[in-house]
Scaffold this motif. Structure first.
Motif, PDB file in Angstrom:
ATOM      1  N   ALA A 148       0.821  -1.214   0.000  1.00  0.00           N
ATOM      2  CA  ALA A 148       0.000   0.000   0.000  1.00  0.00           C
ATOM      3  C   ALA A 148       0.856   1.265   0.000  1.00  0.00           C
ATOM      4  O   ALA A 148       0.357   2.342  -0.298  1.00  0.00           O
ATOM      5  CB  ALA A 148      -0.930  -0.003   1.215  1.00  0.00           C
ATOM      6  N   ARG A 149       2.132   1.136   0.328  1.00  0.00           N
ATOM      7  CA  ARG A 149       3.024   2.304   0.358  1.00  0.00           C
ATOM      8  C   ARG A 149       3.827   2.471  -0.928  1.00  0.00           C
ATOM      9  O   ARG A 149       4.655   3.360  -1.027  1.00  0.00           O
ATOM     10  CB  ARG A 149       3.974   2.205   1.553  1.00  0.00           C
ATOM     11  CG  ARG A 149       3.226   2.350   2.876  1.00  0.00           C
ATOM     12  CD  ARG A 149       4.153   2.285   4.034  1.00  0.00           C
ATOM     13  NE  ARG A 149       4.619   0.906   4.170  1.00  0.00           N
ATOM     14  CZ  ARG A 149       5.649   0.540   4.913  1.00  0.00           C
ATOM     15  NH1 ARG A 149       6.350   1.423   5.554  1.00  0.00           N
ATOM     16  NH2 ARG A 149       5.996  -0.722   4.995  1.00  0.00           N
ATOM     17  N   LEU A 150       3.579   1.626  -1.922  1.00  0.00           N
ATOM     18  CA  LEU A 150       4.260   1.773  -3.206  1.00  0.00           C
ATOM     19  C   LEU A 150       3.777   3.026  -3.914  1.00  0.00           C
ATOM     20  O   LEU A 150       2.575   3.280  -4.000  1.00  0.00           O
ATOM     21  CB  LEU A 150       3.980   0.564  -4.106  1.00  0.00           C
ATOM     22  CG  LEU A 150       4.745  -0.698  -3.820  1.00  0.00           C
ATOM     23  CD1 LEU A 150       4.198  -1.847  -4.665  1.00  0.00           C
ATOM     24  CD2 LEU A 150       6.225  -0.508  -4.065  1.00  0.00           C
ATOM     25  N   ARG A 151       4.707   3.816  -4.399  1.00  0.00           N
ATOM     26  CA  ARG A 151       4.370   5.046  -5.120  1.00  0.00           C
ATOM     27  C   ARG A 151       5.261   5.178  -6.334  1.00  0.00           C
ATOM     28  O   ARG A 151       6.397   4.730  -6.328  1.00  0.00           O
ATOM     29  CB  ARG A 151       4.597   6.296  -4.256  1.00  0.00           C
ATOM     30  CG  ARG A 151       3.883   6.323  -2.937  1.00  0.00           C
ATOM     31  CD  ARG A 151       2.408   6.642  -3.105  1.00  0.00           C
ATOM     32  NE  ARG A 151       1.765   6.794  -1.822  1.00  0.00           N
ATOM     33  CZ  ARG A 151       1.271   5.797  -1.092  1.00  0.00           C
ATOM     34  NH1 ARG A 151       1.360   4.556  -1.521  1.00  0.00           N
ATOM     35  NH2 ARG A 151       0.687   6.023   0.063  1.00  0.00           N
ATOM     36  N   GLN A 152       4.752   5.869  -7.336  1.00  0.00           N
ATOM     37  CA  GLN A 152       5.579   6.247  -8.479  1.00  0.00           C
ATOM     38  C   GLN A 152       5.898   7.724  -8.318  1.00  0.00           C
ATOM     39  O   GLN A 152       5.030   8.522  -7.976  1.00  0.00           O
ATOM     40  CB  GLN A 152       4.868   5.995  -9.797  1.00  0.00           C
ATOM     41  CG  GLN A 152       5.776   6.285 -10.965  1.00  0.00           C
ATOM     42  CD  GLN A 152       5.308   5.658 -12.252  1.00  0.00           C
ATOM     43  OE1 GLN A 152       4.773   4.562 -12.247  1.00  0.00           O
ATOM     44  NE2 GLN A 152       5.517   6.353 -13.329  1.00  0.00           N
TER      45      GLN A 152
END
Length: 197
Positions: A148-152
């Motif tokens: 859930a903390r994956l970001r681009q």
């Protein structure tokens, strides 16, 4: 290593070793492929902490470079598919196959000052290091909180993926010092141009 590229350009700020590998697909400020040969791959393996500094990496060759580039592409496809809510079955299958291998064995040894430091049990093999990175990807993507903390990165020219560990989960850039600074400079220039107009 590409002419003029020095080790200071390696960035390990994505939050996970698998994401740091994916980041090597991004061109440097000079536009080069980062893993373009055995020397850069050796530097990345040490910089990423997969092998302790001073570990002999005599076996690293073009085959290793291809294998790490393929793993990088598979992890990148899988991570971006997760962010976008898509399926990447082929990439998942490749990552799982690599993760099934055994990572390198480690042991504690004394350094010249008598402190315990990490060393590999044997000279590292490509498959074992690939397994370590693939396992990191599996652990990341099967942990709901981490996933859930994956970001681009929101930088205009950046496609890096990172783990947002900021307090309010509002981090916008892979690096405040790099992409964040570029955005602040661009904003300042736009304001200055408007003021002059």
């Amino acid at each position: 290593m590409a002419a003029g590229m020095s080790s200071y350009e390696w960035r390990f700020d994505s939050g996970r070793v698998c994401l740091d590998l994916v980041a090597t697909a991004e061109p440097t400020s000079r536009g080069w492929e980062q893993l373009d040969g055995a020397v850069p791959l050796r530097g990345w393996l040490i910089g990423a902490g997969l092998v302790p500094k001073g570990t002999p990496l005599r076996a690293v060759d073009a085959c290793w470079v291809r294998s790490f580039a393929e793993l990088r592409d598979g992890v990148g496809q899988l991570v971006r598919a997760e962010i976008d809510g898509r399926d990447a079955a082929g990439a998942l299958e490749r990552i799982n196959a690599l993760a099934a291998g055994a990572p390198p064995g480690i042991r504690a040894v004394r350094d010249e000052d008598g402190a315990l430091v990490r060393a590999l049990s044997t000279e590292p093999e490509c498959d074992a290091l690939l397994a370590a990175v693939a396992r990191d990807a599996v652990e990341l993507l099967t942990d709901p909180a981490a996933r859930a903390r994956l970001r681009q990165c929101e930088g205009d020219t950046c496609r890096r993926v990172y783990l947002d560990t900021s307090r309010g989960r509002r981090r916008r850039w892979c690096s405040s010092e790099v992409c964040g600074n570029r955005e602040r400079v661009a904003r300042h220039r736009r304001r200055a141009a408007l003021a002059r107009a």
